[in-house]
Write a protein that holds these residues in place. Structure first.
Motif, PDB file in Angstrom:
ATOM      1  N   ASP A 138       0.841  -1.191   0.000  1.00 12.51           N
ATOM      2  CA  ASP A 138       0.000   0.000   0.000  1.00 12.51           C
ATOM      3  C   ASP A 138       0.877   1.241   0.000  1.00 12.51           C
ATOM      4  O   ASP A 138       2.072   1.189   0.291  1.00 12.51           O
ATOM      5  CB  ASP A 138      -0.904   0.006   1.240  1.00 12.51           C
ATOM      6  N   ALA A 139       0.274   2.365  -0.291  1.00  7.84           N
ATOM      7  CA  ALA A 139       1.013   3.620  -0.267  1.00  7.84           C
ATOM      8  C   ALA A 139       1.422   3.957   1.161  1.00  7.84           C
ATOM      9  O   ALA A 139       0.719   3.639   2.129  1.00  7.84           O
ATOM     10  CB  ALA A 139       0.148   4.734  -0.848  1.00  7.84           C
ATOM     11  N   LEU A 140       2.567   4.627   1.286  1.00  7.24           N
ATOM     12  CA  LEU A 140       2.999   5.111   2.588  1.00  7.24           C
ATOM     13  C   LEU A 140       1.947   6.080   3.116  1.00  7.24           C
ATOM     14  O   LEU A 140       1.509   6.987   2.405  1.00  7.24           O
ATOM     15  CB  LEU A 140       4.356   5.798   2.456  1.00  7.24           C
ATOM     16  N   ASP A 141       1.544   5.908   4.375  1.00  8.29           N
ATOM     17  CA  ASP A 141       0.395   6.651   4.874  1.00  8.29           C
ATOM     18  C   ASP A 141       0.484   6.775   6.384  1.00  8.29           C
ATOM     19  O   ASP A 141       0.477   5.780   7.105  1.00  8.29           O
ATOM     20  CB  ASP A 141      -0.895   5.918   4.471  1.00  8.29           C
ATOM     21  N   LEU A 142       0.575   8.001   6.868  1.00  6.50           N
ATOM     22  CA  LEU A 142       0.545   8.274   8.302  1.00  6.50           C
ATOM     23  C   LEU A 142      -0.922   8.378   8.711  1.00  6.50           C
ATOM     24  O   LEU A 142      -1.549   9.422   8.551  1.00  6.50           O
ATOM     25  CB  LEU A 142       1.292   9.565   8.610  1.00  6.50           C
ATOM     26  N   GLU A 143      -1.492   7.308   9.230  1.00  8.56           N
ATOM     27  CA  GLU A 143      -2.929   7.240   9.465  1.00  8.56           C
ATOM     28  C   GLU A 143      -3.293   7.799  10.835  1.00  8.56           C
ATOM     29  O   GLU A 143      -2.846   7.281  11.864  1.00  8.56           O
ATOM     30  CB  GLU A 143      -3.416   5.796   9.355  1.00  8.56           C
ATOM     31  N   PRO A 144      -4.129   8.835  10.892  1.00  8.66           N
ATOM     32  CA  PRO A 144      -4.547   9.397  12.176  1.00  8.66           C
ATOM     33  C   PRO A 144      -5.219   8.380  13.094  1.00  8.66           C
ATOM     34  O   PRO A 144      -5.095   8.476  14.319  1.00  8.66           O
ATOM     35  CB  PRO A 144      -5.523  10.511  11.766  1.00  8.66           C
ATOM     36  N   ALA A 145      -5.922   7.396  12.518  1.00  9.64           N
ATOM     37  CA  ALA A 145      -6.628   6.417  13.339  1.00  9.64           C
ATOM     38  C   ALA A 145      -5.679   5.536  14.146  1.00  9.64           C
ATOM     39  O   ALA A 145      -6.105   4.909  15.114  1.00  9.64           O
ATOM     40  CB  ALA A 145      -7.518   5.536  12.452  1.00  9.64           C
ATOM     41  N   ASP A 146      -4.388   5.487  13.769  1.00 11.15           N
ATOM     42  CA  ASP A 146      -3.421   4.745  14.570  1.00 11.15           C
ATOM     43  C   ASP A 146      -3.104   5.474  15.874  1.00 11.15           C
ATOM     44  O   ASP A 146      -2.573   4.870  16.815  1.00 11.15           O
ATOM     45  CB  ASP A 146      -2.121   4.545  13.786  1.00 11.15           C
ATOM     46  N   TYR A 147      -3.405   6.764  15.932  1.00 10.71           N
ATOM     47  CA  TYR A 147      -3.089   7.584  17.106  1.00 10.71           C
ATOM     48  C   TYR A 147      -4.351   8.035  17.842  1.00 10.71           C
ATOM     49  O   TYR A 147      -4.380   8.072  19.066  1.00 10.71           O
ATOM     50  CB  TYR A 147      -2.279   8.816  16.685  1.00 10.71           C
ATOM     51  N   VAL A 148      -5.369   8.389  17.062  1.00 16.78           N
ATOM     52  CA  VAL A 148      -6.646   8.822  17.638  1.00 16.78           C
ATOM     53  C   VAL A 148      -7.621   7.665  17.440  1.00 16.78           C
ATOM     54  O   VAL A 148      -8.226   7.516  16.384  1.00 16.78           O
ATOM     55  CB  VAL A 148      -7.157  10.105  16.951  1.00 16.78           C
ATOM     56  N   VAL A 149      -7.756   6.845  18.463  1.00 17.15           N
ATOM     57  CA  VAL A 149      -8.438   5.548  18.323  1.00 17.15           C
ATOM     58  C   VAL A 149      -9.877   5.655  18.805  1.00 17.15           C
ATOM     59  O   VAL A 149     -10.140   6.127  19.916  1.00 17.15           O
ATOM     60  CB  VAL A 149      -7.690   4.463  19.118  1.00 17.15           C
ATOM     61  N   GLU A 150     -10.804   5.220  17.938  1.00 19.01           N
ATOM     62  CA  GLU A 150     -12.220   5.247  18.309  1.00 19.01           C
ATOM     63  C   GLU A 150     -12.590   3.981  19.077  1.00 19.01           C
ATOM     64  O   GLU A 150     -11.856   2.997  19.070  1.00 19.01           O
ATOM     65  CB  GLU A 150     -13.104   5.382  17.072  1.00 19.01           C
ATOM     66  N   GLY A 151     -13.758   3.998  19.704  1.00 19.39           N
ATOM     67  CA  GLY A 151     -14.311   2.827  20.377  1.00 19.39           C
ATOM     68  C   GLY A 151     -15.739   2.619  19.942  1.00 19.39           C
ATOM     69  O   GLY A 151     -16.177   3.100  18.892  1.00 19.39           O
ATOM     70  N   ALA A 152     -16.505   1.909  20.756  1.00 18.38           N
ATOM     71  CA  ALA A 152     -17.903   1.653  20.445  1.00 18.38           C
ATOM     72  C   ALA A 152     -18.689   2.961  20.474  1.00 18.38           C
ATOM     73  O   ALA A 152     -18.484   3.807  21.349  1.00 18.38           O
ATOM     74  CB  ALA A 152     -18.495   0.664  21.444  1.00 18.38           C
ATOM     75  N   GLY A 153     -19.581   3.125  19.489  1.00 14.55           N
ATOM     76  CA  GLY A 153     -20.346   4.363  19.443  1.00 14.55           C
ATOM     77  C   GLY A 153     -21.287   4.391  18.266  1.00 14.55           C
ATOM     78  O   GLY A 153     -21.715   3.345  17.757  1.00 14.55           O
ATOM     79  N   VAL A 154     -21.613   5.583  17.799  1.00 15.96           N
ATOM     80  CA  VAL A 154     -22.555   5.748  16.692  1.00 15.96           C
ATOM     81  C   VAL A 154     -21.985   6.749  15.694  1.00 15.96           C
ATOM     82  O   VAL A 154     -21.069   7.516  16.003  1.00 15.96           O
ATOM     83  CB  VAL A 154     -23.936   6.244  17.184  1.00 15.96           C
ATOM     84  N   GLU A 155     -22.567   6.713  14.483  1.00 15.99           N
ATOM     85  CA  GLU A 155     -22.224   7.661  13.426  1.00 15.99           C
ATOM     86  C   GLU A 155     -23.475   8.458  13.073  1.00 15.99           C
ATOM     87  O   GLU A 155     -24.549   7.885  12.886  1.00 15.99           O
ATOM     88  CB  GLU A 155     -21.700   6.912  12.210  1.00 15.99           C
ATOM     89  N   VAL A 156     -23.314   9.763  12.978  1.00 18.76           N
ATOM     90  CA  VAL A 156     -24.450  10.636  12.690  1.00 18.76           C
ATOM     91  C   VAL A 156     -24.143  11.472  11.450  1.00 18.76           C
ATOM     92  O   VAL A 156     -23.081  12.098  11.360  1.00 18.76           O
ATOM     93  CB  VAL A 156     -24.747  11.575  13.875  1.00 18.76           C
ATOM     94  N   GLY A 157     -25.055  11.460  10.497  1.00 19.20           N
ATOM     95  CA  GLY A 157     -24.908  12.278   9.305  1.00 19.20           C
ATOM     96  C   GLY A 157     -25.994  13.326   9.226  1.00 19.20           C
ATOM     97  O   GLY A 157     -27.164  13.038   9.529  1.00 19.20           O
ATOM     98  N   TYR A 158     -25.610  14.558   8.850  1.00 19.60           N
ATOM     99  CA  TYR A 158     -26.603  15.625   8.716  1.00 19.60           C
ATOM    100  C   TYR A 158     -26.134  16.620   7.666  1.00 19.60           C
ATOM    101  O   TYR A 158     -25.049  17.213   7.793  1.00 19.60           O
ATOM    102  CB  TYR A 158     -26.833  16.345  10.041  1.00 19.60           C
ATOM    103  N   ALA A 159     -26.919  16.783   6.628  1.00 18.55           N
ATOM    104  CA  ALA A 159     -26.690  17.793   5.588  1.00 18.55           C
ATOM    105  C   ALA A 159     -25.276  17.729   5.031  1.00 18.55           C
ATOM    106  O   ALA A 159     -24.635  18.757   4.796  1.00 18.55           O
ATOM    107  CB  ALA A 159     -26.969  19.181   6.154  1.00 18.55           C
ATOM    108  N   GLY A 160     -24.751  16.529   4.830  1.00 19.23           N
ATOM    109  CA  GLY A 160     -23.416  16.361   4.265  1.00 19.23           C
ATOM    110  C   GLY A 160     -22.316  16.275   5.293  1.00 19.23           C
ATOM    111  O   GLY A 160     -21.183  15.899   4.970  1.00 19.23           O
ATOM    112  N   TYR A 161     -22.591  16.627   6.545  1.00 16.31           N
ATOM    113  CA  TYR A 161     -21.622  16.459   7.628  1.00 16.31           C
ATOM    114  C   TYR A 161     -21.780  15.070   8.225  1.00 16.31           C
ATOM    115  O   TYR A 161     -22.899  14.539   8.321  1.00 16.31           O
ATOM    116  CB  TYR A 161     -21.860  17.504   8.723  1.00 16.31           C
ATOM    117  N   VAL A 162     -20.669  14.489   8.645  1.00 14.30           N
ATOM    118  CA  VAL A 162     -20.700  13.178   9.292  1.00 14.30           C
ATOM    119  C   VAL A 162     -19.941  13.290  10.611  1.00 14.30           C
ATOM    120  O   VAL A 162     -18.812  13.793  10.652  1.00 14.30           O
ATOM    121  CB  VAL A 162     -20.081  12.080   8.410  1.00 14.30           C
TER     122      VAL A 162
END
Length: 403
Positions: A138-162
């Motif tokens: 894969d391409a070299l990639d400094l992925e933010p998710a490796d540092y800012v880690v999410e957990g259990a939760g929900v996703e909310v979308g509104y008017a193009g914002y997520v």
């Protein structure tokens, strides 16, 4: 007998089999290695299968102004790759299955709530130049998710914002123990700022009693006449600031890519883990019959330079010239120069290439190949040597039949 019964049982349960994903090839070649003095025939059989026996897709949605939607898939398949002839893949457990809910949302007018989990930290930038060749390529990639880690939760979308909101119910969120683990993320729609300029943004934050981290991402696109420019950037703060920027610009016949990262992707082996300040650039030119590419990788550290020119001399003849230089240390460097040519005739393709390196080796390869002389088969004759000045190399004649 038990193996045969198991196969028949699967087929009976499934009812139908899709054969489209079954490929293979058989080859017989005769070769001689001028260095080891070994010669003789080699028979090569290679089979690959990705047969989907059964696939069930579910898409169920309610009615009304506010409704629930769920999508799922169930797959039963037979999967193996690059196996030899008569391989009993059933004995190796190659029957694979997958059951997955791919979407579960409550949907309203221009909004939704997804209940499968929180959206992870946005990741906009990656390198168009640097590739991890030792792992997944894969391409070299400094992925933010490796540092800012999410957990259990929900996703909310509104008017193009997520938005993503997470707070896992486990020991990391305990009122009595006074622990907390909170996460939030957002991506915006694309903002049209006029005059061909568009921008969009993303951000994420993690707050724990033992740690905290945040990221900010941005991408922009600019288009005007014969110029297009795209810039993508990710910033990560986790006990220090890390930055990643990727730029792609096309100006008429010239394409330019530039990539900079303060730290390599920790999951990548393209560079030694911990390499800092990676700067790479690539320029490509298309001029009449010439395709020219100049590349500089990791310019602030290893300085891996390369250039390649492809020239379509005629419809039948194409020529390539290439070279490279790597500065490995204060008094260490390596270089190579090479070239090759390909001749495409009505019934065969002939090619030859050679590369001379600073370690005084001359690598050569020449071949002629045809898939026209015998309908349904590919005939080839290949000579190769890693260093023709010290090694005799090998000569191989082969016939390959594939489906």
């Amino acid at each position: 007998m038990k193996k045969i019964s198991a196969v028949l049982l699967v087929l009976v349960l499934v009812g139908s089999v899709a054969f489209a994903g079954f490929t293979g090839e058989a080859e017989a070649n005769f070769g001689i290695d001028f260095d080891s003095q070994q010669y003789g025939f080699e028979n090569v059989v290679e089979l690959t299968s990705d047969l989907v026996f059964f696939e069930k897709l579910v898409d169920n949605a309610g009615d009304g102004d506010i409704y629930a939607e769920i999508k799922a898939e169930l797959t039963l398949a037979f999967d193996f790759e690059d196996q030899a002839n008569e391989n009993d893949a059933f004995a190796d457990g190659e029957i694979v299955s997958n059951a997955e809910i791919t979407s579960a949302k409550i949907i309203g007018d221009d909004w939704y709530v997804g209940i499968l989990g929180a959206m992870g930290a946005p990741n906009f930038a990656s390198s168009a130049i640097d590739i991890d060749t030792t792992a997944d390529e894969d391409a070299l990639d400094l992925e933010p998710a490796d540092y800012v880690v999410e957990g259990a939760g929900v996703e909310v979308g509104y008017a193009g914002y997520v938005f993503g909101v997470a707070a896992p119910r486990d020991a990391t969120n305990d009122i009595d123990a006074e622990t907390y683990n909170l996460f939030g993320s957002v991506t915006t729609p694309e903002y049209e700022l006029g005059d061909g300029l568009a921008l969009s943004f993303g951000a994420a934050g993690m707050l724990k009693d033992t740690d905290k981290a945040a990221s900010f991402s941005m991408k922009g696109a600019y288009t005007m006449d014969d110029i297009t420019a795209n810039i993508e950037s990710d910033l990560v703060y986790d006990d220090g600031l890390e930055v990643e920027v990727a730029v792609n610009t096309v100006i008429d016949i010239v394409t330019l890519d530039v990539y900079f990262a303060t730290l390599d992707d920790a999951a990548s082996a393209a560079y030694d883990d911990g390499t800092e300040n990676i700067l790479s650039a690539k320029a490509a030119f298309a001029i009449d019959q010439f395709d020219i590419e100049v590349t500089g990788k990791d310019l602030l550290n290893a300085s891996i330079l390369g250039a390649s020119v492809d020239f379509a001399a005629t419809e039948e003849i194409s020529v390539n010239v290439n070279g490279g230089y790597t500065l490995m240390g204060v008094n260490e460097q390596a270089w190579y120069v090479g070239g090759g040519a390909t001749y495409t005739a009505e019934k065969y393709v002939a090619s030859a290439e050679a590369t001379y390196a600073s370690d005084e080796t001359l690598e050569v390869e020449a071949s002629v190949e045809s898939d026209v002389i015998v309908d349904g088969a590919t005939l080839s004759l290949t000579y190769a040597s890693d260093d023709i000045m010290t090694l005799g190399g090998s000569l191989i004649a082969a016939v390959n039949i594939a489906f």
